[in-house]
Write a protein that holds these residues in place. Structure first.
Motif, PDB file in Angstrom:
ATOM      1  N   UNK A 115      37.249 -14.805  18.507  1.00 34.64           N
ATOM      2  CA  UNK A 115      37.527 -13.296  18.590  1.00 34.64           C
ATOM      3  C   UNK A 115      39.222 -13.595  19.099  1.00 34.64           C
ATOM      4  N   UNK A 116      39.483 -12.874  17.776  1.00 32.73           N
ATOM      5  CA  UNK A 116      41.353 -13.133  18.122  1.00 32.73           C
ATOM      6  C   UNK A 116      42.029 -11.298  18.532  1.00 32.73           C
ATOM      7  N   UNK A 117      42.280 -11.488  19.699  1.00 34.47           N
ATOM      8  CA  UNK A 117      43.361 -10.298  19.922  1.00 34.47           C
ATOM      9  C   UNK A 117      44.968 -10.310  20.515  1.00 34.47           C
ATOM     10  N   UNK A 118      45.439  -9.558  19.887  1.00 37.02           N
ATOM     11  CA  UNK A 118      46.654  -9.674  19.503  1.00 37.02           C
ATOM     12  C   UNK A 118      47.191  -8.264  20.218  1.00 37.02           C
ATOM     13  N   UNK A 119      48.371  -8.204  21.296  1.00 35.89           N
ATOM     14  CA  UNK A 119      48.308  -6.967  22.584  1.00 35.89           C
ATOM     15  C   UNK A 119      49.546  -6.659  21.615  1.00 35.89           C
ATOM     16  N   UNK A 120      49.592  -4.854  20.779  1.00 34.24           N
ATOM     17  CA  UNK A 120      51.149  -4.203  20.563  1.00 34.24           C
ATOM     18  C   UNK A 120      51.972  -4.589  21.034  1.00 34.24           C
ATOM     19  N   UNK A 121      52.196  -4.295  22.373  1.00 37.59           N
ATOM     20  CA  UNK A 121      53.817  -4.565  22.793  1.00 37.59           C
ATOM     21  C   UNK A 121      53.716  -5.978  22.804  1.00 37.59           C
ATOM     22  N   UNK A 122      53.069  -6.817  22.695  1.00 34.83           N
ATOM     23  CA  UNK A 122      53.884  -8.560  21.914  1.00 34.83           C
ATOM     24  C   UNK A 122      54.525  -8.515  21.352  1.00 34.83           C
ATOM     25  N   UNK A 159      47.285   0.103  27.121  1.00 31.89           N
ATOM     26  CA  UNK A 159      46.591   1.723  27.922  1.00 31.89           C
ATOM     27  C   UNK A 159      46.853   1.845  29.124  1.00 31.89           C
ATOM     28  N   UNK A 160      46.826   2.632  29.564  1.00 31.48           N
ATOM     29  CA  UNK A 160      47.647   3.133  31.177  1.00 31.48           C
ATOM     30  C   UNK A 160      47.184   1.912  31.983  1.00 31.48           C
ATOM     31  N   UNK A 161      46.303   0.820  32.301  1.00 32.44           N
ATOM     32  CA  UNK A 161      45.895   0.089  32.723  1.00 32.44           C
ATOM     33  C   UNK A 161      46.830  -1.198  32.446  1.00 32.44           C
ATOM     34  N   UNK A 162      46.990  -1.764  30.681  1.00 34.52           N
ATOM     35  CA  UNK A 162      47.898  -2.275  30.740  1.00 34.52           C
ATOM     36  C   UNK A 162      49.285  -1.921  31.657  1.00 34.52           C
ATOM     37  N   UNK A 163      50.014  -0.940  30.662  1.00 31.41           N
ATOM     38  CA  UNK A 163      50.977  -0.517  32.022  1.00 31.41           C
ATOM     39  C   UNK A 163      50.933  -0.335  33.474  1.00 31.41           C
ATOM     40  N   UNK A 164      50.115  -0.250  33.511  1.00 32.25           N
ATOM     41  CA  UNK A 164      50.696  -0.741  35.277  1.00 32.25           C
ATOM     42  C   UNK A 164      50.776  -1.694  35.549  1.00 32.25           C
ATOM     43  N   UNK A 165      50.363  -2.865  34.882  1.00 32.85           N
ATOM     44  CA  UNK A 165      50.141  -4.167  35.204  1.00 32.85           C
ATOM     45  C   UNK A 165      51.694  -4.844  34.455  1.00 32.85           C
ATOM     46  N   UNK A 166      52.086  -4.515  33.426  1.00 29.99           N
ATOM     47  CA  UNK A 166      53.473  -4.615  32.832  1.00 29.99           C
ATOM     48  C   UNK A 166      54.619  -4.508  33.834  1.00 29.99           C
ATOM     49  N   UNK A 167      54.627  -2.788  34.569  1.00 24.28           N
ATOM     50  CA  UNK A 167      55.046  -2.182  35.411  1.00 24.28           C
ATOM     51  C   UNK A 167      55.053  -3.587  36.864  1.00 24.28           C
TER      52      UNK A 167
END
Length: 126
Positions: free
Chosen positions: A40-47, A74-82
């Protein structure tokens, strides 16, 4: 045997996008595996968004590939990003880090810039 789950960051998505990139064939091999149901391949939209700023058309191209799953910011990704942005990590890397961090659904990070992920809890493959 289960397939391998791989997160493409902006560098590997860019290599897949550009047929002249020296790493295009290597990244395309992962896409072929995904097409065959072997991973499976995933691509994070912010990247992808950050990558599109450098290579216009990248986001639309990757979005159009049937066997790449776009990871929502999503919100979890935003918390990590911050948290990661405060420590000096780039906008291009923070969502990829979140998507590849150890979890029950283990994913590998595929990157052309492994030093960008030092100290983040992910072990990038290059």
């Amino acid at each position: 045997m289960a397939g391998v789950a791989v997160v493409l960051d902006h560098t590997t998505a860019g290599a897949l996008y550009d047929p002249k990139d020296p790493f295009n064939e290597a990244v395309a091999a992962f896409y072929v595996q995904a097409c065959g149901g072997l991973g499976d391949l995933y691509a994070p939209v912010l990247s992808l968004t950050a990558g599109d700023a450098e290579r216009p058309g990248l986001l639309g191209y990757i979005k159009g590939l049937r066997f790449i799953r776009i990871e929502a910011f999503d919100t979890d990704a935003a918390v990590t990003a911050t948290e990661l942005l405060r420590f000096g990590h780039s906008w291009a890397a923070v969502h990829a880090i979140h998507a590849a961090r150890p979890s029950p659904a283990h994913r590998y990070l595929l990157t052309l810039t492994p030093k960008a992920y030092a100290g983040t809890g992910v072990h990038p493959d290059q």
